[in-house]
Design a protein around this motif. Structure first.
Motif, short mmCIF file in Angstrom:
data_model
loop_
_atom_site.label_atom_id
_atom_site.label_comp_id
_atom_site.label_asym_id
_atom_site.label_seq_id
_atom_site.Cartn_x
_atom_site.Cartn_y
_atom_site.Cartn_z
N ILE A 49 0.81 -1.44 -0.43
CA ILE A 49 0.20 0.16 -0.30
C ILE A 49 0.70 1.12 0.07
CG2 ILE A 49 -0.68 0.41 1.99
CD1 ILE A 49 -2.89 1.11 -0.07
N TYR A 50 1.88 0.80 0.38
CA TYR A 50 2.78 2.13 0.59
C TYR A 50 2.73 2.86 -1.28
CZ TYR A 50 4.15 1.00 5.40
OH TYR A 50 3.85 0.27 6.95
N GLY A 51 2.97 3.55 -1.03
CA GLY A 51 3.48 4.64 -2.71
C GLY A 51 1.88 4.81 -3.55
N ALA A 52 0.85 4.24 -2.59
CA ALA A 52 -0.36 3.70 -3.70
C ALA A 52 -0.93 4.75 -3.16
CB ALA A 52 -0.54 2.27 -3.41
N PHE A 53 -1.37 5.61 -4.04
CA PHE A 53 -1.59 6.70 -4.07
C PHE A 53 -3.15 6.45 -4.63
CE2 PHE A 53 1.86 8.37 -3.07
CZ PHE A 53 1.63 9.03 -1.72
N GLU A 54 -3.21 5.50 -5.86
CA GLU A 54 -4.38 5.68 -6.43
C GLU A 54 -3.90 4.16 -6.87
OE1 GLU A 54 -3.40 7.06 -10.17
OE2 GLU A 54 -2.98 9.47 -9.34
N GLN A 55 -5.37 3.21 -7.01
CA GLN A 55 -5.67 1.85 -7.04
C GLN A 55 -4.43 1.00 -8.03
OE1 GLN A 55 -8.18 0.45 -5.54
NE2 GLN A 55 -7.11 -1.53 -5.73
N GLN A 56 -4.27 1.50 -9.35
CA GLN A 56 -3.46 0.81 -10.25
C GLN A 56 -2.08 1.15 -9.54
OE1 GLN A 56 -5.72 3.50 -10.48
NE2 GLN A 56 -5.04 5.33 -11.85
N ARG A 57 -1.62 1.69 -8.50
CA ARG A 57 -0.03 2.09 -8.08
C ARG A 57 0.12 1.72 -7.57
NH1 ARG A 57 1.97 7.91 -8.14
NH2 ARG A 57 3.94 6.87 -7.93
N PHE A 58 -0.85 0.75 -7.12
CA PHE A 58 -0.46 -0.37 -5.51
C PHE A 58 1.26 -1.08 -5.86
CE2 PHE A 58 -3.52 -0.76 -3.19
CZ PHE A 58 -3.99 -1.59 -2.07
N GLY A 59 1.77 -1.09 -4.85
CA GLY A 59 3.63 -1.23 -4.81
C GLY A 59 4.25 0.03 -5.23
N GLY A 60 4.59 0.82 -5.43
CA GLY A 60 5.33 2.01 -5.37
C GLY A 60 5.93 1.72 -4.62
N ASN A 61 6.18 1.60 -3.77
CA ASN A 61 7.03 2.19 -2.43
C ASN A 61 8.24 0.78 -2.79
OD1 ASN A 61 8.27 1.46 0.12
ND2 ASN A 61 8.37 3.43 0.15
N ILE A 78 13.37 -8.18 2.98
CA ILE A 78 12.83 -7.40 2.90
C ILE A 78 12.01 -8.19 3.84
CG2 ILE A 78 11.51 -6.45 0.74
CD1 ILE A 78 14.02 -7.82 -0.94
N ALA A 79 10.62 -7.10 4.26
CA ALA A 79 10.29 -7.46 4.92
C ALA A 79 8.96 -6.29 4.11
CB ALA A 79 9.72 -6.83 5.87
N THR A 80 7.44 -7.08 3.80
CA THR A 80 6.86 -6.27 3.28
C THR A 80 5.22 -6.79 3.67
OG1 THR A 80 5.51 -5.43 1.21
CG2 THR A 80 6.55 -7.69 0.92
N LYS A 81 3.92 -6.17 3.40
CA LYS A 81 2.90 -6.40 3.68
C LYS A 81 1.69 -6.42 2.46
CE LYS A 81 4.66 -3.54 7.47
NZ LYS A 81 5.20 -2.32 6.44
N PHE A 82 0.78 -7.31 2.75
CA PHE A 82 -0.90 -7.23 1.99
C PHE A 82 -1.36 -6.85 3.63
CE2 PHE A 82 -0.18 -11.01 3.84
CZ PHE A 82 -1.92 -11.54 4.51
N GLY A 83 -3.10 -6.72 2.79
CA GLY A 83 -4.24 -7.23 3.44
C GLY A 83 -4.65 -5.46 3.48
#
Length: 317
Positions: A49-61, A78-83
Motif C-alpha cells: 500500500i505504500y506509495g499507492a495513492f491510486e488503485q492502479q499504483r499499488f506497489g509504488g514503494n 525484505i519485509a513487506t505487507k499485504f491486506g
C-alpha cells in the motif's frame, strides 16, 4: 552492526531496521537505502500500500526498494505487507493473499520475500485461513517467514498455533506504550520477535518539531490528534524533558528514544523511517547509547505509559 534474532525460526537482522514508507521515488531515497546497506542495516520494511495513492499504483514503494536492491538483494532482509485496500477494508482471504504475494514479488523484482506480514486483521476471514495460506507460501518458497501487524493477543495465539510467527509489528515508542500490557509479554512467551513502527512518534520524539506550523501543509500528521491544539503543547513538554536528558547524556533525543526501545527486550527491532542518510546515521548512533538502571527509571518518570495527549489515529477515542 549489532544483530538480533526475530522469532524462533532463525531470522537474523540488524538491531535497527529502516522503514521506507515515506520515501519518495527518487535518487536520494536510493542513496539512503544504499547507505543503509553500507552501514550494515539489513531489515528494510515496506508494504504494497505504500506509495499507492491510486488503485492502479499499488506497489509504488516496493518498486523503489526493488530498484535500489538490484545487485544487492543478498544484503537485505525484505519485509513487506499485504491486506490494506483502498475500498474493501482489510483483506486476508486465500485468493487475495496469493494475488498479493505475486504482485509484491513482481514489484520488488525478487523471487522470495523474507518476512511477509498481514498488515491489518481481516474481520471476515478466520485467522487460521490466513495463517494456513501463508504457511503454504513458505512451503512454496515465495516467503521465508510470517508476521502480523496490529493484531490482538487472541489472533496472535491462533495464528501462531497454525504456523510459527516470526514477528509482530505494532506501534511502540515512548509515547505509545499500550503494547506493554498484553502484547509484549505474549510475544516474549511465544518466542515471537517484535518490530515497533513509528518508534520516534512520527518524528515528534526527535525534538525537531517545535510548532504545528513546522509541519508542511500537505503533511498527514496535521490530521493526527497528538499534533493538534492543546495535545501538541502537552506532548511538547514531554519531548522537551527527553531532550534535556539526551543533552546530558551527549546524544540526540532520537537516539535516546531508540536506545530506550532497544533496552525493552532482545527480541525488539525498531524500524525508524527516514528519507535522508544523515538522519539514518543519527538513528544508528542509538546503538552506542548505554542506559543505566537510573537512566531507565528517569525516563519512566518523564514518559510513563499513557503520558501522550491525544489518540494515535484520527477518529480514535
Amino acid at each position: 552492526m549489532h544483530t538480533r534474532t526475530l522469532g524462533n525460526e532463525g531470522l537474523s537482522v540488524s538491531a535497527l531496521g529502516l522503514g521506507t514508507m515515506m520515501m519518495p521515488d527518487n535518487e536520494e531515497s536510493v542513496r539512503t537505502i544504499h547507505g543503509a546497506l553500507d552501514l550494515g542495516v539489513t531489515l528494510l520494511d515496506t508494504a504494497d500500500i505504500y506509495g499507492a495513492f491510486e488503485q492502479q499504483r499499488f506497489g509504488g514503494n516496493e518498486r523503489l526498494l526493488g530498484h535500489a536492491l538490484k545487485g544487492r538483494r543478498d544484503q537485505a532482509v525484505i519485509a513487506t505487507k499485504f491486506g490494506i485496500t483502498h475500498t474493501q477494508g482489510p483483506k486476508g482471504d486465500p485468493a487475495y493473499i496469493k494475488k498479493s504475494v505475486d504482485a509484491s514479488l513482481y514489484h520488488l523484482g525478487t523471487d522470495y520475500i523474507d518476512l511477509y506480514y498481514q498488515h491489518r486483521p481481516d474481520p471476515n476471514t478466520p485467522i487460521e485461513e490466513t495463517a494456513g495460506t501463508l504457511a503454504d507460501l513458505v512451503k512454496e518458497g515465495k516467503i521465508r517467514y510470517i508476521g502480523l501487524s496490529e493484531a490482538s493477543p487472541e489472533l496472535i495465539r491462533r495464528a501462531h498455533a497454525v504456523h510459527p510467527l516470526t514477528a509482530l509489528q505494532t506501534e511502540y515508542s515512548l509515547w505509545s506504550r499500550e503494547v506493554e500490557d498484553e502484547i509484549l509479554p505474549l510475544v516474549k512467551e511465544l518466542g515471537i520477535g517484535f518490530v515497533p513502527y513509528s518508534p520516534l512518534g512520527r518524528g515528534f520524539l526527535t525534538g525537531q518539531i517545535k510548532s504545528f506550523e513546522d509541519l508542511p501543509e500537505d503533511d498527514y500528521r496535521r490530521h493526527y490528534p497528538r499534533f493538534q491544539g492543546e495535545n501538541f503543547t502537552r506532548n511538547l513538554e514531554v519531548v522537551s524533558l527527553i531532550g534535556q536528558m539526551a543533552a546530558e547524556k551527549g546524544c540526540a533525543p532520537a537516539q535516546l528514544a531508540l536506545a530506550w526501545l532497544l533496552a525493552q527486550g532482545e527480541q525488539i527491532v525498531p524500524i525508524p523511517g527516514t528519507k535522508r542518510l544523515e538522519r539514518l546515521q543519527e538513528n544508528l548512533g542509538a546503538l552506542q547509547v548505554t542506559l543505566t538502571a537510573e537512566d531507565l527509571a528517569r525516563i519512566e518518570q518523564i514518559s510513563p505509559q499513557g503520558i501522550a495527549a491525544g489518540a494515535r489515529y484520527p477518529g480514535q477515542n
